[in-house]
Design a protein around this motif. Structure first.
Motif, short mmCIF file in Angstrom:
data_model
loop_
_atom_site.label_atom_id
_atom_site.label_comp_id
_atom_site.label_asym_id
_atom_site.label_seq_id
_atom_site.Cartn_x
_atom_site.Cartn_y
_atom_site.Cartn_z
N ARG A 280 35.18 -8.74 4.14
CA ARG A 280 36.47 -8.20 3.70
C ARG A 280 36.26 -7.48 2.37
O ARG A 280 35.26 -7.69 1.66
N ILE A 281 37.22 -6.63 2.03
CA ILE A 281 37.24 -5.96 0.73
C ILE A 281 38.43 -6.52 -0.04
O ILE A 281 39.55 -6.60 0.49
N VAL A 282 38.19 -6.94 -1.27
CA VAL A 282 39.24 -7.52 -2.11
C VAL A 282 39.50 -6.59 -3.28
O VAL A 282 38.60 -6.36 -4.11
N PHE A 283 40.71 -6.05 -3.37
CA PHE A 283 41.11 -5.26 -4.52
C PHE A 283 41.66 -6.20 -5.59
O PHE A 283 42.54 -7.03 -5.30
N ILE A 284 41.20 -6.05 -6.82
CA ILE A 284 41.63 -6.92 -7.91
C ILE A 284 42.04 -6.05 -9.09
O ILE A 284 41.28 -5.17 -9.53
N GLY A 285 43.25 -6.26 -9.59
CA GLY A 285 43.72 -5.47 -10.72
C GLY A 285 44.98 -6.08 -11.31
O GLY A 285 45.43 -7.16 -10.90
N LEU B 33 44.55 -14.76 -9.14
CA LEU B 33 43.28 -15.15 -8.51
C LEU B 33 42.60 -16.24 -9.32
O LEU B 33 42.10 -17.23 -8.77
N LEU B 34 42.60 -16.06 -10.64
CA LEU B 34 41.95 -17.04 -11.51
C LEU B 34 42.74 -18.35 -11.55
O LEU B 34 42.14 -19.43 -11.55
N ASP B 35 44.07 -18.24 -11.61
CA ASP B 35 44.88 -19.45 -11.65
C ASP B 35 44.67 -20.30 -10.41
O ASP B 35 44.62 -21.54 -10.48
N ARG B 36 44.55 -19.66 -9.24
CA ARG B 36 44.37 -20.37 -7.98
C ARG B 36 42.93 -20.74 -7.72
O ARG B 36 42.66 -21.56 -6.85
N THR C 272 41.25 -9.01 -15.66
CA THR C 272 40.36 -8.39 -14.68
C THR C 272 38.90 -8.70 -15.01
O THR C 272 38.09 -8.93 -14.10
N LEU C 273 38.56 -8.74 -16.29
CA LEU C 273 37.19 -9.09 -16.69
C LEU C 273 36.85 -10.53 -16.31
O LEU C 273 35.75 -10.81 -15.83
N HIS C 274 37.80 -11.44 -16.51
CA HIS C 274 37.55 -12.84 -16.13
C HIS C 274 37.39 -12.97 -14.62
O HIS C 274 36.56 -13.74 -14.14
N ALA C 275 38.20 -12.20 -13.88
CA ALA C 275 38.07 -12.20 -12.43
C ALA C 275 36.72 -11.64 -12.00
O ALA C 275 36.11 -12.11 -11.03
N LEU C 276 36.23 -10.64 -12.73
CA LEU C 276 34.91 -10.07 -12.45
C LEU C 276 33.82 -11.12 -12.64
O LEU C 276 32.91 -11.26 -11.81
N GLU C 277 33.89 -11.86 -13.74
CA GLU C 277 32.90 -12.92 -13.98
C GLU C 277 32.94 -13.95 -12.85
O GLU C 277 31.90 -14.42 -12.38
N TYR C 278 34.15 -14.28 -12.41
CA TYR C 278 34.33 -15.25 -11.32
C TYR C 278 33.70 -14.74 -10.03
O TYR C 278 33.00 -15.47 -9.32
N ALA C 279 33.93 -13.46 -9.71
CA ALA C 279 33.38 -12.88 -8.48
C ALA C 279 31.86 -12.79 -8.55
O ALA C 279 31.16 -13.03 -7.55
N GLU D 227 44.64 -8.83 -4.78
CA GLU D 227 44.73 -9.94 -5.72
C GLU D 227 45.15 -9.44 -7.09
O GLU D 227 44.55 -8.51 -7.63
N ILE D 228 46.20 -10.04 -7.65
CA ILE D 228 46.49 -9.86 -9.07
C ILE D 228 45.49 -10.72 -9.83
O ILE D 228 45.35 -11.92 -9.53
N ALA D 229 44.79 -10.14 -10.78
CA ALA D 229 43.64 -10.81 -11.40
C ALA D 229 44.00 -12.18 -11.96
O ALA D 229 43.28 -13.17 -11.73
#
Length: 680
Positions: A364-369, A400-403, A425-432, A395-397
């Motif tokens: 899948r492709i996940v858009f995050i912003g 995504l992190l909260d969940r 978005t940067l924190h979500a990037l680290e998570y991904a 995903e709202i960044a």
């Protein structure tokens, strides 16, 4: 989000008045990053005297007025010249503490201003550091997280001088030790009376650039970078600048260095030393341990001063709305290939070509912003699903992190951010990255954190955007993601006609946007009808659900008017209860697969006496007006459905702009907002 700026002249005489103007102009270029308070620090007439600090709540002009009033009151000599002088400046967007002089930067180590710091970012462990410093006798005056930094620097300086005896501790050693105790995201510039005419900058997560202006033709023969142990003594006349953003540098120089995370940049004797911070090494080796210095090449800014000026426009937002035909052309330049007699029309995205096979194999492709960037991705999702056949999720960044939502190794995560420094978005990037996904960045900022940390990506190339409310970056993001869909879709025969139609439409899209911009006066007239309204609803579906969200966001953030974007398919599941004869409602009903459904929505809203404003494709006015039931019909050019959001958002941008101006608000600096959110 804050703006930090510094100016150091070396071996060239500059009057105090000139130094002040450079600092003030630097802040003016950065004011979109924060404008509730500001401050600067310059030297006194003697290095034996504490540096002068000026701080003021309000915008930059409030600070300028305050500084000159204080200069007059104290008879400070503005004509005094300095062969070498280091000044720092800051414009603030409040996170810790209300806008007030005591919470403005530079923040000080205490009486005597031994250490001064300007800061962009957030120190997450400041409470622990603050309590520790209080136990060591320090007192605090501000509510900021930043104040712990200069006080910690003073503590480290005093302690190290006690321990090291005759061996003087260097400025960089003090800063490296301070960094070892800081947690969070930051860009910092340090100034100290113990190290006159020196500056140190460091960063982790927040943006920071060094600008270099040579003032003698043969100065390039001298070394710019030097080892901190053996500083350069070549005497080359130079001006050095530090800034959160290239906007404040381009009028002085185009030679820049993008400072990397963990780097400590020491400006001294006209030279620059760069040390790489290593927290573990500091713990093992003690305070006086010193990491190796590094040298990096300067790059050249691809930016002109004209890009950051208003030109003939009243406001930056107005200018940037009207620049969209040119920004879209620039976004597509070199990326669309028309093909020849034997060659199909196609798209070339150089930053992705080595990763396209991996993306096509994704589960899948996940858009995050966040905010506008999220809306742009939402607008592009349908065409990506259609051409690639890959499931696309949004995903709202922050959510995504909260969940701690699932991200898998087989996923492609696409991070959309205009600045490339949005904190969530940067924190979500680290998570991904931790979860092994292929990470793709889509940003408007070369050298930004997202551009550097993702595996691959695309620069949207929309040009500098100064207005806080994004306009041209939004439309360029949609175009880039449409091109991404074309690139991922490959060359399947079944999609060839559809791809070529989209490519033809992309080539003509700037002309279509020029046509829409002719609606400027019409949207101003509409704004006059809505000026006293308290609320505005916008209904969209399909490709234009994102248009409803983004249009309402624009009205919300600049006109300070409640506005809500609603998925039209959900109208009967609650929103219909709001409709009456007093509520203005925008329905986006351009001609696509959802057109007949939107006609039904218009009929239902009309039956409940809603005040309808309908946006439709040119020639469809009769089909949507229900015999004159609509109070206003806005006709726009028809384009390919996946690119219609680019055309449709422009009238709503114009509406938001004119509403704001007519209501008397600051359109470029809306209340409580800054351009890029670098804090959670």
């Amino acid at each position: 989000m804050c703006g930090i700026f510094a100016y150091l002249n070396c071996n060239v005489k500059r009057e105090r008045s000139y130094i002040l103007q450079v600092l003030f102009n630097g802040l003016r270029r950065l004011e979109y990053r924060g404008y509730d308070s500001a401050g600067i620090s310059i030297d006194s007439s003697s290095v034996s005297l504490p540096p002068l600090v000026f701080r003021k709540e309000g915008n930059i002009e409030s600070l300028v007025k305050s500084v000159y009033q204080e200069v007059d009151a104290t008879d400070l000599n503005l004509e005094e010249s300095f062969l070498t002088h280091a000044g720092i400046a800051h414009t603030r967007w409040a996170t810790h503490g209300e806008p007030a002089p005591r919470n403005s930067h530079p923040q000080s180590s205490g009486a005597g201003n031994e250490f001064l710091v300007v800061h962009n970012g957030v120190i997450t462990n400041y409470e622990v550091l603050k309590q520790t410093l209080i136990r060591h006798g320090f007192s605090f005056e501000s509510d900021t997280d930043t104040e712990v930094i200069p006080k910690l620097a003073k503590y480290v300086f005093d302690k190290s001088n006690e321990d090291s005896g005759d061996m003087a501790v260097t400025f960089s050693q003090v800063v490296l030790e301070v960094m070892r105790h800081l947690e969070g995201a930051y860009a910092l510039i340090f100034k100290s009376r113990h190290y006159p005419n020196e500056l140190i900058a460091c960063k982790r997560g927040s943006p920071l650039l060094l600008g270099v202006k040579e003032l003698r033709e043969d100065s390039s023969k001298g070394s710019l970078f030097h080892d901190d142990k053996y500083p350069s003594q070549n005497g080359n006349p130079r001006e050095l600048f530090l800034s959160s953003d290239a906007n404040a540098l381009v009028e002085h120089t185009r030679k820049v260095l993008v400072i990397e995370d963990g780097e400590v940049v020491h400006l001294k004797d006209g030279g620059v030393s760069i040390l790489k911070f290593d927290g573990d090494k500091g713990k093992r080796g003690g305070l006086l341990s010193r990491p190796a210095s590094v040298q990096r090449a300067l790059s050249v800014l691809e930016m002109e001063v004209e890009q950051i000026n208003k030109g003939n426009y009243e406001h930056y937002m107005q200018k940037e709305i009207h620049e969209q035909p040119e920004s879209l052309t620039t976004t597509m330049r070199g990326r669309l290939i028309r093909g020849g007699t034997c060659k199909a029309k196609t798209v070339l995205l150089g930053g992705l070509k080595d990763h396209l096979k991996t993306i096509r194999r994704s589960r899948r492709i996940v858009f995050i912003g966040c905010g506008t960037s999220y809306n742009a991705a939402l607008a592009a999702r349908p065409i990506l699903e259609e051409l690639s056949g890959i499931p696309v999720t949004m995903e709202i960044a922050s959510d995504l992190l909260d969940r701690q939502g699932p991200i898998y190794r087989e996923d492609t995560a696409v991070f959309v951010s205009q600045s490339g420094e949005t904190a969530d978005t940067l924190h979500a990037l680290e998570y991904a990255l931790q979860n092994g996904a292929l990470c793709v960045g889509i940003t408007n900022t070369v050298g930004s954190v997202i551009a550097r940390k993702t595996h691959c990506g695309v620069h949207i190339n929309a040009g500098a955007e100064i207005g806080v409310a994004s306009t041209k970056a939004y439309t360029s993001q949609i175009v880039v993601m449409a091109m991404l869909a074309l690139a991922i879709g490959g060359d399947a025969i079944s999609n060839q006609a559809r791809r070529e139609a989209i490519i033809d439409c992309l080539f003509d899209l700037p002309n279509k946007v020029r046509e829409v911009l002719k609606l400027d006066q019409e949207m101003k007239d509409l704004a006059k009808l809505l000026i006293a309204e308290q609320s505005l609803l916008m209904f969209g579906r399909g490709y234009n659900y994102a248009t409803a969200l983004e249009g309402s966001l624009k009205v919300k953030e600049v006109a300070l008017m409640h506005s809500e974007g609603i998925l039209a398919g959900e109208m009967k599941h609650g929103p219909l209860a709001l409709v009456d004869e007093s509520l203005p409602i925008v329905v986006i009903a351009t001609h696509d697969a959802c057109f007949s459904k939107q006609q039904s929505v218009i009929q239902q809203l009309h039956a409940r006496k809603g005040r309808l404003i309908v946006m439709c494709s040119r020639g469809d006015a009769a089909a949507v007006s229900l015999g004159g039931a609509c109070s206003r019909v806005i006709e726009v050019p028809q384009v390919e459905d996946c690119l219609q959001p680019v055309v449709n958002i422009v009238p709503l941008q114009l509406l938001a702009y004119h509403l704001t101006v007519l209501r008397g608000y600051n359109v470029d600096q809306p209340r409580n907002l800054a351009k890029s959110v670098t804090t959670e």
